[in-house]
Design a protein around this motif. Structure first.
Motif, PDB file in Angstrom:
ATOM      1  N   THR A  24      85.560  57.913  43.911  1.00  0.00           N
ATOM      2  CA  THR A  24      84.503  57.291  43.104  1.00  0.00           C
ATOM      3  C   THR A  24      83.160  57.380  43.817  1.00  0.00           C
ATOM      4  OG1 THR A  24      86.053  55.812  42.018  1.00  0.00           O
ATOM      5  CG2 THR A  24      83.768  55.115  42.061  1.00  0.00           C
ATOM      6  N   ASP A  83      85.449  59.012  35.557  1.00  0.00           N
ATOM      7  CA  ASP A  83      86.227  58.331  36.590  1.00  0.00           C
ATOM      8  C   ASP A  83      87.485  57.749  35.964  1.00  0.00           C
ATOM      9  OD1 ASP A  83      86.942  57.410  39.035  1.00  0.00           O
ATOM     10  OD2 ASP A  83      85.582  55.695  39.060  1.00  0.00           O
ATOM     11  N   GLU A  84      88.627  58.311  36.329  1.00  0.00           N
ATOM     12  CA  GLU A  84      89.920  57.830  35.828  1.00  0.00           C
ATOM     13  C   GLU A  84      89.916  57.654  34.306  1.00  0.00           C
ATOM     14  OE1 GLU A  84      92.304  57.199  38.122  1.00  0.00           O
ATOM     15  OE2 GLU A  84      91.319  56.631  40.000  1.00  0.00           O
TER      16      GLU A  84
HETATM   17 MG    MG Z   1      87.897  54.988  42.200  1.00  0.00          MG
END
Ligand code: MG
Ligand code: ADP
Lengths: 242, 384
Positions: free
Chosen positions: A49, A170-171
């Motif tokens: 991240t 992100d994810e």
């Molecule tokens: Mg992360």
């Protein structure tokens, strides 16, 4: 022609929480080309991240260079940096991060409005984009009235509506069940990627690795392994076409 | 972005209403309480306003306000009449006298004795009868509120029957016949007002050496009342004030010597604080709840300046609505209470006053929120 979308050399980032210093990036080198879906994978806490935050220009590295389409965001003036982000970067988050009191089409129109487009035109374009992600019937639904997968599709429409050249996710599938996650990835890959765009997806969801053109494996602030899967893909595609 | 800001705010019904209610409350308290206050304070000198006609009031120098009567000798009247620039000077008696009602009960009345010949200083409006009827024997005129409320005698069903023209009462054991009903402005003194002639007032009043309460003076046309006032002061040992000065003297006395300003001051301050607390706190928690959304907008390239404008717009919207509702409620309150004993006066200055108050609350609420949003790192958007 593939273009160099992201160019990182020697990125170092340390979080200083006062009593404790956490080194999240320990000298990251990474190039990402347009036309590619690059996945950043690795265990939780390894710095994924942090890395895409630096790439997206919402976090400043301590050392090293990061250029996005040739621009060194760290050294841009705040105003130019905001404009660069507004025009060139699309975001998709794990938690969707839709504005709860805005309808789907209003949410999807936000990047256009930030870029100064009139609301009417922005709404029209956002509507077209929602059509493309299969939500043409849900334009005026509020996020709470949509399923997780639908909300993520609204978020994808929002990330793409202003036609940015770099999309960071992100994810994006972590909050979704396997099948829905799969659909979301198919959708992303189908509409987010073209020759002049690059797509960076952070994930630790091994089930979606198959969508990657390249995988950068991270561990403890380093990129430990780079895999180029595009060749395999092309091969696979050719066999299928045949 | 303005549209987004407004939708963010109004979409969150609970918080939105909470903020608006806080501001409505503050604006209500900041207009309604001062309106009652102003109304009350104006009552302190409403008798002076009612008398109206004279330019100048002359009295004993120790008098501090209109109800603080310190009698003078009758001869002072003639001295004042002799002063240059005085068109006319009339005596006025003002004093508290016990009245005995038909049922034997006693009620203290505010008796006003008017110059027998001119009846100057009479009530501003007659509802029944005529002022001249005072010249009939034993005649008195009483005020409407007094006739209905305090001087009424309970009838068979327990409800007071208002005193009416033709009824009699006793003032200090002397007969008085009601010949008229007048409308007067309410004063602090809630006693009934009884008008009669100066001579008759002398008979009703308890025997005393001095009975002249005030001398009412009109300046000659072309004479500056202030100059005449000054002349009266210099030529006598008496105090002389223009009507406005005497009103102010009375007003100031009540401001300085009663708990009224403090009580209202406390109410208004509390209203301001409570309103600020509710609105500020709710607005702040609204912003905190939306911090992530603000972060998303920031990440997507929205400038701090734009976010600041969005928050100010949100604060302005709730401010205007809350202010409008508060002021509206106060007006409604004043309208509903228009025929009651309650003092209520809503001058435009109060609109400005409460407007400033509500603005301060909104600025305060916006500021504490803006600080958080400005300091916000856009990277929070990726946090789980
Ligand atoms: Mg992360
Ligand atoms: N804002 C922050 N303050 C302090 N430490 C942080 C912060 N963000 C991340 N970290 C730490 O930095 C490391 C990398 O975090 P992150 O980039 O979020 O990893 P990943 O996304 O791979 O799980 C972790 O040890 C994490 O605890």
């Amino acid at each position: 022609m593939a273009e160099l979308a992201v160019h990182c050399r020697g990125l170092i980032k340390t979080y200083d929480t006062g009593d404790q210093k956490v080194v999240a990036l320990r000298g990251v080198n990474l190039d990402i080309h347009t036309g590619k879906l690059m996945m950043l994978v690795g265990p939780s806490g390894c710095g994924k991240t942090t890395l895409i935050s630096v790439i997206a220009g919402i976090l400043d590295q301590d050392e090293g260079i990061c250029r996005v389409f040739g621009e060194d965001l760290l050294h841009l003036k705040q105003k130019d940096r905001l404009r660069f982000r507004a025009q060139n970067i699309g975001f998709v988050f794990q938690a969707y991060n839709l504005l709860p009191t805005l309808t789907a089409v209003e949410n999807a129109s936000i990047p256009l409005i930030i870029n100064g487009m009139k609301r009417q035109e922005a709404t029209r374009r956002a509507g077209d984009m929602l059509e493309r992600v299969g939500l043409g019937q849900r334009l005026s639904s509020l996020p709470a009235q949509l399923s997780g997968g639908q909300q993520q599709r609204v978020a994808i429409a929002r990330a793409l509506v202003h036609n940015p050249r770099l999309i960071v996710c992100d994810e994006p599938t972590s909050a979704l069940d396997h099948e829905t996650g799969h659909h979301v990835m198919e959708l992303l890959k189908a509409i987010a990627l073209d020759d002049r765009k690059a797509l960076v997806i952070v994930t630790h969801d091994a089930r979606i690795f198959e969508f990657a053109d390249g995988i950068a494996r991270m561990d403890d602030g380093h990129i430990t392994k780079l895999e180029d899967r595009q060749i395999e893909h092309h091969a696979a595609k050719e066999t299928m076409d045949a | 972005m303005n549209y987004i800001a407004l939708k963010m705010l109004m979409g969150d019904r609970g918080k939105y209403l909470g903020i608006v209610m806080g501001l409505t409350f503050a604006s209500l308290i900041m207009t309604q309480q001062p309106a009652i206050f102003v109304g009350l304070m104006m009552r302190s000198y409403s008798f002076i306003t009612d008398v109206g006609l004279p330019d100048i009031w002359v009295m004993d120098p120790k008098v501090q306000f209109i109800d603080d009567v310190k009698p003078m000798q009758d001869m002072e009247l003639y001295r004042v009449r002799g002063i240059e620039g005085v068109e006319w000077a009339m005596p006025l008696y003002k004093g508290l006298i016990k009245a005995r009602l038909a049922n034997g009960n006693f009620q203290t009345c505010n008796v006003i004795g008017l110059d027998d010949a001119t009846l100057i200083g009479g009530p501003p409006q007659m509802l029944e009868g005529r002022l001249e009827d005072l010249r009939r024997s034993d005649a008195v005129i009483i005020d409407k509120a007094g006739a209905v409320e305090k001087l009424g005698v309970p009838g068979p069903d327990g409800k007071p029957i208002p005193l009416k023209v033709g009824d009699t009462l006793e003032l200090n054991d002397r007969r008085a016949i009601v010949v008229g009903i007048a409308k007067t402005t309410r004063t602090f003194q809630s006693q009934p007002v009884v008008y009669t002639t100066y001579t008759r007032a002398m008979m009703y009043a308890p025997r005393e050496r001095k009975l002249l309460s005030f001398i009412l003076v009109k300046a000659k046309p072309g004479e500056d009342p202030k100059a005449v006032t000054e002349r009266i002061r210099r030529s006598t040992d008496l105090a002389a004030y223009t009507q406005a000065e005497f009103q102010k003297l009375t007003y100031d006395y009540f401001m300085e010597n009663t708990g009224i300003p403090i009580n209202f001051g406390i109410s208004v301050t509390l209203g301001f604080i409570v309103g600020a607390a509710i609105a500020g706190q709710t607005f702040y928690s609204f912003t905190m709840e939306n911090l992530r959304q603000f972060g998303v907008l920031k990440a997507m390239g929205t400038s701090n300046w734009t976010l600041l404008r969005m928050i100010l717009l949100q604060a302005t919207l709730v401010g205007i609505i809350g202010y409008g509702l508060g002021v509206g409620l106060t007006s409604l309150f004043g309208w509903a209470m228009r025929n009651t004993i309650l003092a209520f006066k809503f001058p435009w200055e109060l609109l400005v006053f409460s407007g400033v108050g509500v603005t301060l609350i909104c600025i305060f609420a916006a500021l504490i929120s803006i600080r958080k949003v400005i300091a916000l790192e856009p990277a929070v958007v990726f946090k789980g």
